[in-house]
Design an enzyme around this catalytic site. Sequence first.
Site: not given
Length: 575
Positions: A149, A301, A303, A305
Amino acid sequence: MHIEQNILDKVNEWLTPIFDEKTKKAINEMMTSSPKDLEESFYKNLEFGTGGMRGIMGVGTNRINKYTLGKNTQGLSNYLKKCFPDDKLKVAIAYDCRHNSDTLAKVVADVFSANGIQVYLFSDMRTTPQLSFTVKHLQCHAGIVLTASHNPPEYNGYKVYWQDGGQLVPPQDGEIIELIEALNYNEIKFDADESLILYIDKDADDAFVKSTLENASFNTPAKAKENLKIVYTSLHGTSIKSIPEVLQKAGYINVNIVKEQAIPDGDFPTVKSPNPEEPEALAMALALAEKTDADLVVGTDPDSDRLGVAVRNTEGKMILLNGNQTMVLMTAFLLEQWKRAGNISGTEFIGSTIVSTPMMLELATAYGVECKIGLTGFKWIAKFIKDFPNQKFIGGGEESFGFMVGDAVRDKDAVGATLLICEIAAQAKANGSSLYKELLNLYVDNGFYKESLLSLIKKGISGLEEIGKMMTNLRENPILEINYQRVVCIEDYENSTSKNMLSQEIESLAIPKSNVLIYYLEDGSKICARPSGTEPKIKFYFSVNTSLDKVENAKIVEKQLDEKIKNIISGMNLL
């Protein structure tokens, strides 16, 4: 320095022929030059937290590497065979822009295939929400995404998804951990069956984009879309693979991308932290917004999400919204769309978490739907969707800059949320309003809620002990008054109790156990203490509220609420 025998036992195991020469060499170097690092690398096993397993890359049981991920994957393979003994097992794997994510993803694919499991492996980096969608779309039994993340560059992680596209929840996570812990490293099957690894890309991309457009578009006139000026940054992450295409196909043509941050890079060279929760991360996007006179800034961010959003306030100045503010804006908009379409019958629900704004409950009441509140992490919102199939999920979020539109993706989804926030902004601008004005109107209608987050970083073994002591003290020596307000209730999710501090009555909490404490004050303020499940920190969440009679008084009232939060932090001696 003295190293405990149990740690040395683990180290010695990693020096046996089971492990490759590169790993053994790194351990030997640490033994002589950095015993403290050796201890940190082996003193515990990495565990599943709210966001899966996340940690620093390197050798050792407390690090992300070929062997810790291989052991996880072997345990998961055994569990899948136990759960679905008669099925032809299928899993999907995605990975982000981080160092080693692609090679670690291939290791995971190899282990699954060596266990006779069909693997759908993305040929290049993809977003976490796309992995969640793909698990359902390809009818897989499970899915993995390699990501840490928004953590610093030295981190990576391993998130596990189940058949419904949601992350693992109890009791599955505990059962899998038991299987993993019972495994020896020599039981990991690393020899791939390449015939069972299928690389996927365009078809999976097209299906995800189509689903996003269907779920997050709401009849915004073409002219309104064209008139909205957007600045977007992927912060060197994976959303560059999805968001530009989604916005273009939706009709948003006035999009300025921060070019310096558009190239995926695991070093995240232009930011201290690739976290849209941090104002510094969006500095370049905000500068571009001033240059282009943009209405809206969106940053995601690594990734993809989480999303950070900046809007122009009533004075025309760009300001960052917090996760609670974007959540209530998106939820209120969805509720209004459902209401106008005549789709609210009383069986619908929105989702939130115990550390997020109580304003979600106000919105639910206003529209005659239920607001289901779960523990931190979107896996709990996904679990609500699975557990209540007769109720329709509208949308939901949490304070940590995540939102989920509908149930096609069962995790926080910055791709769908970006399109949704653009829809809201475009319609507001076309009606002579703005995102910020819409937010203020919600405060007039539902009460002005202001939230703040304080994170105290405590690294290593000593940090873990310090966090433990802080939580123990808050439990065993509860604060009775904060900022001249009595504490009226304390909810302890580890003990599943809610104690009325005035009557001393204790009730049971139905939410699963978690190391979380919530203090409620007599003026409606709420303070939550929670050690992070994925980072070396303890988090304190503050929520205060009051009424707002008219938009024009918003600045005065907000200043009063900010002062109240400041006094609470001071009264608790947290800074």
